[in-house]
Design a protein around this motif. Structure first.
Motif, short mmCIF file in Angstrom:
data_model
loop_
_atom_site.label_atom_id
_atom_site.label_comp_id
_atom_site.label_asym_id
_atom_site.label_seq_id
_atom_site.Cartn_x
_atom_site.Cartn_y
_atom_site.Cartn_z
N TRP A 1 0.83 -1.28 -0.17
CA TRP A 1 -0.04 0.04 -0.14
C TRP A 1 1.01 1.31 0.00
O TRP A 1 1.83 1.29 0.78
N TYR A 2 0.59 2.25 -0.95
CA TYR A 2 1.04 3.83 -1.09
C TYR A 2 0.07 4.53 -0.70
O TYR A 2 -1.03 4.25 -0.86
N GLN B 1 4.33 -2.94 2.91
CA GLN B 1 4.46 -4.20 1.75
C GLN B 1 4.73 -5.23 2.44
O GLN B 1 5.29 -5.51 3.84
N ILE B 2 4.22 -6.26 1.87
CA ILE B 2 4.22 -7.77 2.38
C ILE B 2 4.69 -8.80 1.25
O ILE B 2 4.12 -8.67 -0.06
N PHE B 3 5.47 -9.47 1.40
CA PHE B 3 6.30 -10.27 0.17
C PHE B 3 5.56 -11.68 0.46
O PHE B 3 4.89 -12.00 1.36
N TYR C 1 -4.94 6.35 -1.07
CA TYR C 1 -4.07 5.09 -0.74
C TYR C 1 -4.37 3.98 -2.03
O TYR C 1 -5.28 3.91 -2.46
N TYR C 2 -3.14 3.69 -2.55
CA TYR C 2 -3.30 2.77 -3.58
C TYR C 2 -2.47 1.58 -3.20
O TYR C 2 -1.47 1.52 -2.59
N CYS C 3 -3.09 0.65 -3.91
CA CYS C 3 -2.60 -0.95 -3.98
C CYS C 3 -1.58 -1.05 -5.00
O CYS C 3 -1.83 -0.37 -6.07
N ASN C 4 -0.59 -1.72 -4.42
CA ASN C 4 0.36 -2.13 -5.81
C ASN C 4 0.83 -3.65 -5.52
O ASN C 4 0.63 -4.18 -4.29
N ALA C 5 1.13 -4.17 -6.49
CA ALA C 5 1.39 -5.46 -6.65
C ALA C 5 2.37 -5.90 -7.62
O ALA C 5 2.16 -5.58 -8.69
N ASP C 6 3.10 -6.99 -7.52
CA ASP C 6 4.28 -7.32 -8.64
C ASP C 6 3.49 -8.71 -8.98
O ASP C 6 3.56 -9.60 -8.22
N ILE C 7 3.04 -8.84 -10.07
CA ILE C 7 2.15 -9.96 -10.76
C ILE C 7 2.88 -10.46 -11.73
O ILE C 7 3.45 -9.86 -12.85
#
Length: 121
Positions: A36-37, A50-52, A93-99
């Motif tokens: 989340w940013y 951030q969660i990995f 608030y923005y959700c972010n993900a490496d997909i």
């Protein structure tokens, strides 16, 4: 195509709590880091938490002890529980993900559309 959809923002009084949710959908093979940013008016976007995929987490100093990030891999979702909210937490608030998409080898970074959090004093 992959989409991130956030929910849970709103108006809350100082000291209150909010829980943000973000669900990823589409042709997803796997998700690495999720986070989340936030971006307040006139300020740069900054990392909140951030969660990995390992479950390890990382928090901004400004929210440590007040915010908890979690994820549900089965639902391709990430959550942000925010307690003891302060007026300075007001931001989009923005959700972010490496997909990694099905058929691809490398992750791509995706953003949600943002959800407004307003904390009144």
């Amino acid at each position: 195509q992959v989409q991130l959809v956030e929910s849970g923002g709103g108006l809350v009084q100082a000291g209150g709590s909010l829980r943000l949710s973000c669900a990823a959908s589409g042709s997803i093979f796997s998700i690495n880091a999720m986070g989340w940013y936030r971006q307040a008016p006139g300020k740069q976007r900054e990392l909140v938490a951030q969660i990995f995929s390992s479950g390890n987490t990382n928090y901004a100093d400004s929210v440590k002890g007040r915010v908890t990030i979690s994820r549900d891999n089965a639902k391709n979702s990430v959550y942000l529980q925010m307690n003891s909210l302060k007026p300075e937490d007001t931001a989009v608030y923005y959700c972010n993900a490496d997909i990694i998409r099905v058929g691809n080898r490398s992750p791509y970074n995706y953003w949600g559309q943002g959800t407004q959090v307003t904390v009144s004093s």
